[in-house]
Design an enzyme around this catalytic site. Structure first.
Site, PDB file in Angstrom:
ATOM      1  N   ARG A  17       0.808  -1.233   0.000  1.00 52.24           N
ATOM      2  CA  ARG A  17       0.000   0.000   0.000  1.00 52.24           C
ATOM      3  C   ARG A  17       0.838   1.279   0.000  1.00 52.24           C
ATOM      4  O   ARG A  17       0.312   2.373  -0.180  1.00 52.24           O
ATOM      5  CB  ARG A  17      -0.957  -0.012   1.201  1.00 52.24           C
ATOM      6  N   GLN A  79      13.377 -13.976   5.379  1.00 50.90           N
ATOM      7  CA  GLN A  79      12.123 -14.711   5.193  1.00 50.90           C
ATOM      8  C   GLN A  79      11.821 -14.646   3.698  1.00 50.90           C
ATOM      9  O   GLN A  79      11.354 -13.621   3.194  1.00 50.90           O
ATOM     10  CB  GLN A  79      10.986 -14.054   5.995  1.00 50.90           C
ATOM     11  N   ARG A 448      42.665  45.936 -15.855  1.00 47.78           N
ATOM     12  CA  ARG A 448      41.443  46.270 -16.567  1.00 47.78           C
ATOM     13  C   ARG A 448      41.799  47.339 -17.584  1.00 47.78           C
ATOM     14  O   ARG A 448      42.788  48.048 -17.437  1.00 47.78           O
ATOM     15  CB  ARG A 448      40.346  46.734 -15.615  1.00 47.78           C
TER      16      ARG A 448
HETATM   17  C1  UD1 Z   1      -0.591  -8.446  12.992  1.00 44.92           C
HETATM   18  C2  UD1 Z   1      -1.247  -9.315  14.042  1.00 44.92           C
HETATM   19  C3  UD1 Z   1      -2.525  -8.646  14.531  1.00 44.92           C
HETATM   20  C4  UD1 Z   1      -2.211  -7.258  15.060  1.00 44.92           C
HETATM   21  C5  UD1 Z   1      -1.506  -6.441  14.001  1.00 44.92           C
HETATM   22  C6  UD1 Z   1      -1.067  -5.126  14.569  1.00 44.92           C
HETATM   23  C7  UD1 Z   1      -0.662 -11.535  13.320  1.00 44.92           C
HETATM   24  C8  UD1 Z   1      -1.148 -12.789  12.713  1.00 44.92           C
HETATM   25  N1  UD1 Z   1      -1.552 -10.583  13.462  1.00 44.92           N
HETATM   26  O1  UD1 Z   1      -1.474  -8.326  11.898  1.00 44.92           O
HETATM   27  O2  UD1 Z   1      -3.111  -9.425  15.564  1.00 44.92           O
HETATM   28  O3  UD1 Z   1      -3.419  -6.629  15.457  1.00 44.92           O
HETATM   29  O4  UD1 Z   1      -0.335  -7.145  13.555  1.00 44.92           O
HETATM   30  O5  UD1 Z   1      -0.463  -4.362  13.568  1.00 44.92           O
HETATM   31  O6  UD1 Z   1       0.490 -11.446  13.703  1.00 44.92           O
HETATM   32  N2  UD1 Z   1       5.608  -9.480   8.502  1.00 44.92           N
HETATM   33  C9  UD1 Z   1       6.691 -10.232   8.096  1.00 44.92           C
HETATM   34  N3  UD1 Z   1       6.457 -11.379   7.412  1.00 44.92           N
HETATM   35  C10 UD1 Z   1       5.215 -11.834   7.130  1.00 44.92           C
HETATM   36  C11 UD1 Z   1       4.118 -11.048   7.540  1.00 44.92           C
HETATM   37  C12 UD1 Z   1       4.345  -9.882   8.242  1.00 44.92           C
HETATM   38  O7  UD1 Z   1       7.838  -9.869   8.330  1.00 44.92           O
HETATM   39  O8  UD1 Z   1       5.105 -12.901   6.508  1.00 44.92           O
HETATM   40  C13 UD1 Z   1       5.857  -8.235   9.220  1.00 44.92           C
HETATM   41  C14 UD1 Z   1       5.381  -7.025   8.493  1.00 44.92           C
HETATM   42  O9  UD1 Z   1       6.417  -6.503   7.652  1.00 44.92           O
HETATM   43  C15 UD1 Z   1       5.037  -6.075   9.605  1.00 44.92           C
HETATM   44  C16 UD1 Z   1       4.634  -6.996  10.753  1.00 44.92           C
HETATM   45  O10 UD1 Z   1       5.147  -8.275  10.435  1.00 44.92           O
HETATM   46  O11 UD1 Z   1       6.167  -5.327  10.010  1.00 44.92           O
HETATM   47  C17 UD1 Z   1       3.115  -7.069  10.939  1.00 44.92           C
HETATM   48  O12 UD1 Z   1       2.541  -7.533   9.737  1.00 44.92           O
HETATM   49  P1  UD1 Z   1       1.150  -6.977   9.191  1.00 44.92           P
HETATM   50  O13 UD1 Z   1       0.828  -7.719   7.949  1.00 44.92           O
HETATM   51  O14 UD1 Z   1       1.161  -5.520   9.203  1.00 44.92           O
HETATM   52  O15 UD1 Z   1       0.181  -7.391  10.372  1.00 44.92           O
HETATM   53  P2  UD1 Z   1      -0.969  -8.463  10.378  1.00 44.92           P
HETATM   54  O16 UD1 Z   1      -0.386  -9.816  10.207  1.00 44.92           O
HETATM   55  O17 UD1 Z   1      -2.048  -8.026   9.521  1.00 44.92           O
END
Ligand code: UD1
Ligand code: CA
Length: 477
Positions: A17, A79, A448
């Site tokens: 986003r 990752q 000059r």
């Molecule tokens: C996560 C939490 C949710 C919480 C929210 C708060 C989980 C399953 N859920 O949501 O309960 O309310 O954060 O912001 O954990 N990231 C990785 N690798 C991945 C996925 C994510 O490194 O495979 C990192 C992202 O870059 C980010 C952080 O983890 O910095 C959180 O990921 P994001 O997708 O924003 O959060 P959610 O999983 O939606």
């Protein structure tokens, strides 16, 4: 028991986003990449080992971390595919293979720069004191967010976290949400993330599933945090909103330390700027960037932009001074509209005025260039006076050459100094001179064309063009 926590920073996400070519964690708030904010918070909370879990553009992110902290000082885990926060932790854990089971591990999100180090320390302490070896931050957002909900039993014990996409209508009504920050004993973390299953709406490994396992050990501890402190950045609207809060915190910190700000909401000070001395005054629209430092009592007027600048105590910067990688001495006066490019040194009481541009120029104590000059690759001695329109011609298209103007020399207006060249101590250069050879001490250089006046030439010229001499120019009226 280990006193210092280890930190895992979750930073592999794509940040779709943001609509950017650049990884989300490299976008900046107050001049600092988001990933650096997370590392700084970890270190301020006393972390000894910091592991950043990276995916998208991991090489570029690693380069930023190595440049700032030294090669490998922040450890990197990759990752390769983003299969959820639990999977990210699985990828990070091998880095902590040598750590004891009672090590407290803090898990931070790489995109939430406003989290305070004190909060992280509080989280670590709560984890150490907890029976289940898990503490997490909750928050109550002011508007609906697709966050995980904290599900508690009738007695208030935390049972589990349900992700927004998996939550029932009733669960979505819960306003206590998971902020995404945790402190957990390593032995539990190892077992809990190994047990994760992707049997959920998103087909991901949810780190949050460790909360249900902690419930079996007595229940995780929850610390409530203001939404403003834990809110993450997903798009550029969030980025701007977080930057406003960060700037306010930074500016308030400096005001408490004795800095006056004319309009703090219009002053932009990078997170790595400092120190800034007491009784410094700043006008609206001032930007201090990079590693800029400002000494006590300095005055930095409206619209000045300082990048990696060192400003001595009592220096006076008039409006719209632009100063980059330069050192301005005590009681020096700069501006308005002066441009000091990298390598400029202005010593005590020296002055640079409007439309003066400098680069690798050293003005010694009391030297002055008050108007319209270019001074590049130049040493300008104490109390020398550089007249309006003076230009050091330092570049021949291939190489840069040096101009030396010794102490007390006087350079008349509209002179060019063709470098390499030296103007000796107390020498004069006449206005309009193009200096091509060294000028001996105490002498006058004059190059000059001698002026001739032709009587009546102007009037005759006009007449030849069929125009009468101007009435206003006619002395006989
Ligand atoms: C996560 C939490 C949710 C919480 C929210 C708060 C989980 C399953 N859920 O949501 O309960 O309310 O954060 O912001 O954990 N990231 C990785 N690798 C991945 C996925 C994510 O490194 O495979 C990192 C992202 O870059 C980010 C952080 O983890 O910095 C959180 O990921 P994001 O997708 O924003 O959060 P959610 O999983 O939606
Ligand atoms: Ca000329």
């Amino acid at each position: 028991m280990q006193e210092k926590p280890a930190v895992l920073i979750l930073a592999a996400g794509l940040g779709t986003r943001m609509k950017s070519e650049r990884a989300k964690v490299l976008h900046e708030v107050a001049g600092r990449p988001l990933i650096v904010w997370a590392v700084e918070t970890a270190r301020a909370a006393g972390a000894e080992r910091v592991v950043a879990i990276l995916g998208h553009q991991h090489e570029a992110v690693k380069a930023v971390l190595d440049a700032r902290y030294g090669q490998g000082q922040v450890e990197i885990a990759i990752q390769p595919e983003q299969k959820g926060t639990g999977h990210a932790v699985q990828c990070g854990l091998p880095a902590l293979a040598g750590e004891p089971g009672d090590q407290v591990v803090i898990i931070l999100s790489g995109d939430a720069p406003l989290l305070r180090a004190e909060r992280v320390a509080e989280l670590a302490a709560a984890c150490r004191a907890s029976v289940a070896g898990l503490a997490l931050l909750s928050t109550r957002p002011p508007r609906p967010m697709p966050y995980g909900r904290l599900v508690r039993d009738g007695a208030g014990k935390l049972l589990r976290i349900v992700e927004h996409k998996d939550a029932s209508e009733a669960e979505r009504a819960i306003d206590e949400m998971n902020a995404g920050f945790y402190a957990v004993r390593l032995e539990h973390l190892r077992k809990d993330v190994a047990a994760l299953r992707a049997n959920n709406a998103q087909g991901e490994l949810y780190l949050t599933d460790m909360v249900a396992r902690a419930a079996e050990r007595g229940g995780a501890v929850v610390i409530d945090a203001p939404f403003e402190e834990v809110s993450g950045i997903n798009d550029r609207v969030d980025l701007a909103a977080v930057a406003v809060v960060a700037q306010q915190r930074i500016n308030e910190g400096w005001m408490r330390a004795g800095v006056t700000m004319q309009a703090p909401e219009q002053i932009f000070i990078g997170a790595d700027v400092g120190p800034i001395g007491q009784d410094v005054w700043m006008g609206a629209g001032v930007h201090l960037r990079g590693r800029t430092q400002v000494g006590a009592g300095a005055h930095i007027d409206v619209g000045s932009v300082l990048t990696d600048a060192e400003i001595a105590p009592g220096a006076y910067l008039k409006p719209y001074s632009v100063i980059t990688e330069s050192v301005i001495g005590p009681k020096a006066e700069i501006g308005p509209f002066t441009h000091c490019r990298p390598g400029t040194r202005v010593d005590e009481r020296a002055k640079l005025g409007n439309f003066v541009e400098t680069k690798k120029a050293h003005l010694m104590a009391g030297a002055k260039a008050n108007h319209l000059s270019y001074l590049g690759d130049a040493d300008i001695g104490a109390d020398a006076n550089i007249g309006a329109g003076t230009i050091t011609c330092n570049y021949d298209g291939f190489h840069k050459h040096k101009t030396v103007i010794e102490a007390g020399a006087f350079i008349g207006s509209d002179s060019q100094l063709i470098a390499p060249v030296t103007v000796g101590r107390n020498a004069y250069v006449a206005s309009g001179t193009t200096v091509t050879r060294d000028v001996p001490r105490g002498s006058l250089a004059l190059a000059r064309v001698k002026q001739i006046n032709k009587d009546g030439w102007g009037d005759q010229f006009r007449e030849s063009k069929g125009k009468r001499p101007s009435k206003h120019g006619n002395n006989n009226e």
